[in-house]
Write an enzyme that holds these catalytic residues in place. Structure first.
Site, mmCIF file in Angstrom:
data_model
loop_
_atom_site.group_PDB
_atom_site.id
_atom_site.type_symbol
_atom_site.label_atom_id
_atom_site.label_comp_id
_atom_site.label_asym_id
_atom_site.label_seq_id
_atom_site.Cartn_x
_atom_site.Cartn_y
_atom_site.Cartn_z
ATOM 1 N N ASP A 168 73.795 60.324 82.925
ATOM 2 C CA ASP A 168 74.128 59.304 84.054
ATOM 3 C C ASP A 168 73.438 59.507 85.363
ATOM 4 O OD1 ASP A 168 75.917 58.022 82.341
ATOM 5 O OD2 ASP A 168 77.823 59.261 82.651
ATOM 6 N N TYR A 174 82.541 54.005 82.170
ATOM 7 C CA TYR A 174 83.102 55.214 82.768
ATOM 8 C C TYR A 174 83.284 55.089 84.152
ATOM 9 C CZ TYR A 174 83.676 57.570 78.088
ATOM 10 O OH TYR A 174 84.387 57.929 76.905
#
Length: 574
Positions: free
Chosen positions: A375, A460
């Site tokens: 990420d 997320y």
């Protein structure tokens, strides 16, 4: 009851209500300079923490103007750049070397030069590459130096660059205008495609060998919470060429079968040679994936109250709380970070920061089975989202804005992207009730200071906390919520996860959360820093965890599995 007594009680009640309303309204309008100070606390920082401070919008603009006028090449705004253009991908503060900072903080040395780190994509060159420059001094830059080789041991090839937001738009346009029209019957009759009812989600990394830039794109119904509405179609796109017109489809996957391209899929469909799974059309709110509450709250929720105002202070990027003091910042790549953490005036850690959030997936669909998200490559700080007062953080928390420059030549602001608050954990930090020999009770309220940001990276939402306890412990905690990443359920799919909906497979995956911890307990640790990685592996309702470390002293790590989320915690005792 006497009428006079009733009136007195009524007046006192109204006065109390009025005082509470004034407190709530006053805290709701936090000053932009964030300089509220409890009268009993004096901040000795005197601006020293600004050596770690994020770049201001004015400084970001100055860096962009300098690069535009000093590199001798045309720089296109990254928000509209083609792969064949030169552009500024991101600008962040360049934190000075630790030794230089400590000479300034502890030895009375000169304040380190304030500099920026700029990441540039050079696509319009004979040898396209990614280059990193340190630019300074701020606020008026006059020099830049190339630090790419120093950091990476050589030039960074262009194919390794993280995708810009505009590249995803270009890929979506390529699918819509060049790919889907080559299978008109299949797209219309099976996908019920109308040009807007499908959403795509990228897999990563972009290939399996050096030089690749090929990406699987998984198709979903374009509804609220689309992440759990797969339709069974996945497309592998080769977008390695700097000429968008030369992008091509390398492979297509539908309902367990691979095809050379959409033309071959269309031919097989028209000839009746494929197994079609019609997915029930979901409403716009996503039905089961909707975030709308299923029922209204029966009563009002409890509110945290500070009877004498906050017991902590925030000045610029410096926080003072009882025996604790520290500076904070937000990296556009890695997110929340703390510097110069002191307890009772003694430095116990030079830096504690988030470094990476990695998730590895398994599936019997190519998009899921090949996905290893890092990420940080998308930008944990860049995707830090605004915090909702009373939900994401307590209503009376201090909320701060975050400014960043990424994927554009103009800085942006994420309002209320960081919050700071004191919280009673609801259980005693220590207590004893003596009923032997003598009778007494001793207890201590377990009240902590929390620094929080929430980054929404794709499906997320990572809730990042740093928590400061009265007993000298620091806790780094991350909670992951949002939506599960899913694949289309077909064949032996249940070997790779659990059924979430009729055609939705919640896939098995592992999260690895990495922190940097540079401890200075009992003296300076030099350049050595600890890197902690907490892992959580999920398969339906079963979870296992582990912690890995280098150069660790003492640690406590535990994980708790929650419904549709997880919490990972790592304690540092100082």
């Amino acid at each position: 009851m006497h009428m006079k007594t009733v009136l007195i009680l009524l007046v006192l009640a109204l006065a109390t209500i009025f005082a509470l309303v004034c407190v709530l309204l006053t805290r709701g309008r936090a000053p932009s300079t964030c300089q509220h100070q409890p009268p009993e606390q004096e901040d000795p920082d005197d601006g020293q923490s600004l050596v770690f401070a994020d770049l201001t919008p004015e400084e970001l603009a100055q860096v962009v103007r300098y690069l535009q006028g000093s590199l001798g090449v045309q720089l296109v705004d990254a928000s509209r750049a083609k792969p064949s253009d030169n552009c500024i991908a991101s600008v962040d503060v360049q934190v000075p070397a630790k030794a230089e900072v400590l000479r300034f903080l502890d030895g009375g040395g000169a304040r380190p030069r304030r500099e920026a780190l700029a990441v540039l994509y050079f696509g319009n060159q004979p040898d396209p590459n990614v280059t990193e420059y340190v630019v300074g001094p701020l606020p008026t830059p006059v020099y830049h130096r190339d630090v790419t080789v120093q950091k990476y041991g050589g030039k960074v090839p262009y194919h390794r660059r993280p995708a810009l937001a505009v590249e995803y738009k270009q890929l979506a346009g390529f699918l819509k205008s060049q790919v889907f029209p080559t299978a008109p019957s299949f797209m219309r009759q099976v996908m019920e495609y109308d040009g807007a009812n499908l959403a795509t989600l990228t897999a990563a990394p972009r290939g399996f060998q050096s030089g690749d830039r090929i990406t699987w794109f998984v198709l979903f119904q374009n509804v609220s919470g689309f992440f759990v509405h797969p339709v069974g179609l996945e497309v592998l796109v080769d977008h390695s060429s700097l000429d968008i017109s030369r992008w091509a489809v390398s492979r297509v996957f539908y309902n367990g079968q691979y095809y050379r391209d959409m033309v071959q899929l269309e031919s097989a469909y028209v000839q009746g040679r494929i197994s079609v799974e019609k997915v029930r059309k979901a409403p716009r709110d996503g039905d089961f994936s909707s975030m709308k509450p299923r029922a209204p709250a029966a009563t009002l929720l409890p509110l945290q109250y500070e009877p004498q105002g906050p017991r902590y202070s925030v000045r610029n990027n410096h926080v003072l709380f009882q025996a604790w003091s520290f500076a904070f910042g937000m990296s556009v790549t890695t997110g929340l970070r703390l510097f110069d953490i002191r307890h009772k005036g003694e430095r116990v850690a030079y830096e504690i920061s988030v470094q990476e959030a990695l998730s590895v997936y398994g599936s019997n669909c190519p998009g899921g089975m090949s996905t290893r998200y890092m990420d940080g490559s998308f930008g944990i700080g860049r995707y830090t989202s605004p915090l909702v007062r009373g939900v994401d953080c307590p209503y009376l928390a201090t909320y701060l804005d975050v400014h960043y420059l990424a994927h554009s030549q103009v800085s942006r602001v994420s309002k209320n992207a960081l919050c700071i608050f004191e919280q009673n954990l609801g259980s005693p930090l220590r207590r004893h009730y003596s009923n032997l020999q003598s009778l007494y009770y001793g207890g201590l309220v377990n009240s902590v200071l929390v620094v929080r940001s929430i980054a929404t990276v794709g499906n997320y939402d990572y809730v990042w906390d740093f928590i400061f306890y009265q007993n000298g412990a620091i806790e780094g905690k991350v909670q992951a919520t949002g939506y599960a990443s899913s694949s289309f359920l077909h064949g032996d799919g249940l070997r790779y996860g659990n059924r979430v909906w009729e055609h939705t497979l919640g896939t098995v995956h592992t999260h690895s959360i990495n922190y940097k911890v540079d401890l200075d307990v009992g003296g300076r640790s030099g350049s050595n820093a600890c890197y902690y990685t907490g892992k959580l592996q999920r398969t339906g309702g079963i979870a296992s965890c582990s912690v890995e470390s280098l150069l660790m002293t003492s640690e406590l790590c535990f994980f708790t599995l929650l419904t549709s989320s997880f919490i990972a915690k790592l304690f540092f005792y100082v």
